[in-house]
Scaffold this active site. Structure first.
Site, PDB file in Angstrom:
ATOM      1  N   HIS A  44     -10.558   5.341  -1.457  1.00 63.51           N
ATOM      2  CA  HIS A  44     -10.625   4.491  -0.263  1.00 63.51           C
ATOM      3  C   HIS A  44     -11.706   3.410  -0.433  1.00 63.51           C
ATOM      4  O   HIS A  44     -12.244   2.908   0.555  1.00 63.51           O
ATOM      5  CB  HIS A  44     -10.932   5.286   1.027  1.00 63.51           C
ATOM      6  CG  HIS A  44      -9.937   6.333   1.390  1.00 63.51           C
ATOM      7  ND1 HIS A  44     -10.299   7.640   1.641  1.00 63.51           N
ATOM      8  CD2 HIS A  44      -8.605   6.285   1.548  1.00 63.51           C
ATOM      9  CE1 HIS A  44      -9.227   8.347   1.942  1.00 63.51           C
ATOM     10  NE2 HIS A  44      -8.178   7.541   1.891  1.00 63.51           N
ATOM     11  N   ARG A  46      -2.069  -1.674  -3.846  1.00 66.77           N
ATOM     12  CA  ARG A  46      -3.116  -0.646  -3.758  1.00 66.77           C
ATOM     13  C   ARG A  46      -2.794   0.417  -4.802  1.00 66.77           C
ATOM     14  O   ARG A  46      -1.684   0.960  -4.841  1.00 66.77           O
ATOM     15  CB  ARG A  46      -3.129   0.001  -2.383  1.00 66.77           C
ATOM     16  CG  ARG A  46      -4.171   1.113  -2.331  1.00 66.77           C
ATOM     17  CD  ARG A  46      -4.115   1.902  -1.050  1.00 66.77           C
ATOM     18  NE  ARG A  46      -5.098   2.957  -1.073  1.00 66.77           N
ATOM     19  CZ  ARG A  46      -4.946   4.126  -0.463  1.00 66.77           C
ATOM     20  NH1 ARG A  46      -3.865   4.382   0.219  1.00 66.77           N
ATOM     21  NH2 ARG A  46      -5.884   5.029  -0.532  1.00 66.77           N
ATOM     22  N   ASN A  69       0.881  -1.173   0.000  1.00 64.49           N
ATOM     23  CA  ASN A  69       0.000   0.000   0.000  1.00 64.49           C
ATOM     24  C   ASN A  69       0.918   1.222   0.000  1.00 64.49           C
ATOM     25  O   ASN A  69       1.391   1.665   1.043  1.00 64.49           O
ATOM     26  CB  ASN A  69      -0.878  -0.066   1.256  1.00 64.49           C
ATOM     27  CG  ASN A  69      -1.790   1.139   1.412  1.00 64.49           C
ATOM     28  OD1 ASN A  69      -1.638   2.151   0.724  1.00 64.49           O
ATOM     29  ND2 ASN A  69      -2.720   1.050   2.344  1.00 64.49           N
ATOM     30  N   GLU A  88      -7.549  -2.970   4.952  1.00 64.96           N
ATOM     31  CA  GLU A  88      -7.426  -2.878   3.495  1.00 64.96           C
ATOM     32  C   GLU A  88      -6.555  -4.013   2.961  1.00 64.96           C
ATOM     33  O   GLU A  88      -6.808  -4.539   1.877  1.00 64.96           O
ATOM     34  CB  GLU A  88      -6.806  -1.523   3.106  1.00 64.96           C
ATOM     35  CG  GLU A  88      -7.780  -0.361   3.242  1.00 64.96           C
ATOM     36  CD  GLU A  88      -7.093   1.006   3.228  1.00 64.96           C
ATOM     37  OE1 GLU A  88      -6.328   1.285   4.171  1.00 64.96           O
ATOM     38  OE2 GLU A  88      -7.327   1.784   2.302  1.00 64.96           O
ATOM     39  N   ARG A 129      -4.929  18.364   3.631  1.00 62.39           N
ATOM     40  CA  ARG A 129      -5.781  18.796   2.509  1.00 62.39           C
ATOM     41  C   ARG A 129      -6.999  19.565   3.026  1.00 62.39           C
ATOM     42  O   ARG A 129      -7.569  19.208   4.053  1.00 62.39           O
ATOM     43  CB  ARG A 129      -6.262  17.572   1.714  1.00 62.39           C
ATOM     44  CG  ARG A 129      -5.139  16.862   0.988  1.00 62.39           C
ATOM     45  CD  ARG A 129      -5.597  15.544   0.351  1.00 62.39           C
ATOM     46  NE  ARG A 129      -4.818  14.439   0.873  1.00 62.39           N
ATOM     47  CZ  ARG A 129      -5.091  13.143   0.699  1.00 62.39           C
ATOM     48  NH1 ARG A 129      -6.132  12.784  -0.016  1.00 62.39           N
ATOM     49  NH2 ARG A 129      -4.315  12.214   1.222  1.00 62.39           N
TER      50      ARG A 129
HETATM   51  C1  LIG Z   1      -6.920   8.447  -1.646  1.00 59.32           C
HETATM   52  C2  LIG Z   1      -6.262   8.899  -0.396  1.00 59.32           C
HETATM   53  O1  LIG Z   1      -6.504   9.989   0.074  1.00 59.32           O
HETATM   54  O2  LIG Z   1      -5.433   8.030   0.180  1.00 59.32           O
HETATM   55  P1  LIG Z   1      -4.617   8.234   1.556  1.00 59.32           P
HETATM   56  O3  LIG Z   1      -5.636   8.335   2.627  1.00 59.32           O
HETATM   57  O4  LIG Z   1      -3.772   6.991   1.654  1.00 59.32           O
HETATM   58  O5  LIG Z   1      -3.822   9.497   1.397  1.00 59.32           O
HETATM   59 MG   LIG Z   2      -4.954   4.915   4.234  1.00 64.19          MG
END
Ligand SMILES: CC(=O)OP(=O)(O)O
Ligand SMILES: [Mg+2]
Ligand SMILES: Nc1ncnc2c1ncn2[C@@H]1O[C@H](COP(=O)(O)OP(=O)(O)O)[C@@H](O)[C@H]1O
Length: 394
Positions: A176, A87, A8, A379, A237
């Protein structure tokens, strides 16, 4: 014994497991963190051995090589690996289910990089690194987007000029998905009811975070969009934001690339309170830090908004399910969310919420109108099962 290696690859980390999907208990588990920074770490657990090393891994290629070296030096041997599952975050329109990885698949993944610039390059490095060491076994790509290929048109279409949307493939994909699907199945088992009969809202809240509305096992809406930037507030983010902010900041002298970096890497909890990890945010809140308190309020309010929206879209809800690093561990986040929903009949059981455990559990009182569950995601187990399915059908 059919050992599957699962990789992953995240933007700055690699989580990995060696797992027989029929046994379910990993033979080895590990994580490489802070790839590309001055000091990277690798932690490898096998049996009761816990190995730790600190070194710089400049990129995911070096990190995969370090993972292989750990297996070589400390076991278990990779000789009995029958397949590798990777992944892969963005499958675009091209991949709506898992595939065995060929050179043509890798070429397509390269084309999809602009849609997931933080996530697809590490996945490609993981695939190339693992193929170099295990060239004779099948490698399978498992896409975050696959579970959301069921979204109805009105959920995946953005309200923009339809010609522009179609020409550039602008649509909601969702991410996800492996976790949302696994956790919804586990929630049904916990509730002792068929998944087909359940209306569920799943909150996968880790460093990246997304929510989904799942009706009878089928995803009908999700908070992440064309890219993994939309929706909830995350570690770095922004999640949902007025798209007008882009033009406004460009007008103030930023390049569009700088705006993108701002929203993906310098926003969210980090931007608001200088910390990405929820443990640090909660500690700062307890110490009376105003920025951390405001960040936590914004973070939990966004989750509450999505619960309300998805309950409305679903036309009712049987259970809200928390999962991933924050969802499974941050009792304070869950407390704030559930208490905010008291007006809709949600009733927290504070003692149940405080329990730390690795198994599925309910955190609401028996009188609560909606059940709230904590269901650990896995996962890697879901990926191992999916890898077996692909190679046995292949
Ligand atoms: C798609 C995504 O945000 O993955 P991660 O949570 O691993 O950053
Ligand atoms: Mg994750
Ligand atoms: N004990 C804890 N209490 C609160 N938050 C935690 C705890 N453990 C992990 N977390 C949160 O979970 C995040 C990691 O979640 P994870 O699902 O592993 O994310 P990702 O897969 O995106 O890296 C950390 O950044 C941290 O915010």
């Amino acid at each position: 014994m059919a050992s599957i290696l699962l990789l992953n690859c995240g933007s700055s980390s690699i989580k990995y497991q060696l797992l027989d999907p029929e046994v379910g208990v990993p033979e080895a588990v590990g994580i490489v963190q802070r790839i590309g920074q001055d000091v990277s770490t690798i932690d490898h657990e096998v049996g009761d051995q816990e190995l730790h090393d600190e070194r710089r891994f400049a990129d995911h290629t070096e990190a995969v090589a370090a993972v292989v070296k750990m297996f070589d030096e400390h076991g278990p041997s990779l000789d009995k690996v029958v397949a590798v599952g990777h992944r892969t975050v963005h499958g675009g329109d091209e991949f709506v289910e898992s595939v065995e990885i060929t050179d043509a698949v890798v070429a397509k993944l390269h084309e999809l990089i602009p849609l997931a610039p933080l996530h697809n390059p590490p996945a490609i490095a993981g695939i190339e690194g693992a193929k170099a060491v295990l060239p004779d076994v099948p490698h399978v790509a498992i896409f975050d987007t696959a579970f959301f290929s069921s979204l109805p048109e009105e959920a995946y279409t953005y309200a923009i000029d339809r010609e522009v949307g179609r020409k550039h493939g602008i649509r909601r994909y969702g991410f996800h998905g492996t976790s949302h699907q696994f956790v919804s199945q586990e929630a049904a088992k916990f509730l002792g009811r068929p998944l087909e009969d359940l209306k569920l809202i799943v909150a996968h809240i880790g460093n990246g975070a997304s929510m989904s509305a799942i009706d009878g096992g089928v995803a009908i809406d999700t908070s992440m969009g064309l890219t993994p930037l939309e929706g909830l507030v995350m570690g770095t983010r922004s999640g949902d934001i007025d798209p007008g902010v882009h033009q406004f900041l460009v007008g103030k002298g930023m390049t569009i690339q700088e705006v993108d970096t701002l929203l993906n890497k310098q926003s969210g909890l980090l931007g608001m309170a200088d910390k990405t990890d929820m443990r640090d945010i909660v500690a700062a809140v307890e110490a009376g830090d105003h920025d951390a308190e405001l960040a936590l309020k914004i973070y939990t309010r966004r989750i509450v908004k999505y619960i309300g929206a998805y309950a409305a879209i679903l036309g009712g809800v049987d259970a809200v399910v928390f999962t991933a690093g924050v969802g499974e561990n941050a009792a304070e986040v869950r407390r704030r969310v559930v208490e905010s929903l008291s007006g809709l009949g949600f009733e927290l059981d504070p003692e149940a919420n405080a329990v730390r455990s690795k198994v599925a559990r309910e955190i609401t009182a028996p009188t609560s109108r909606v059940k709230v569950l904590v269901v650990p995601t896995n996962e890697e187990l879901a990926m191992a099962r999916e890898t077996m399915r692909v190679i046995s059908e292949g």
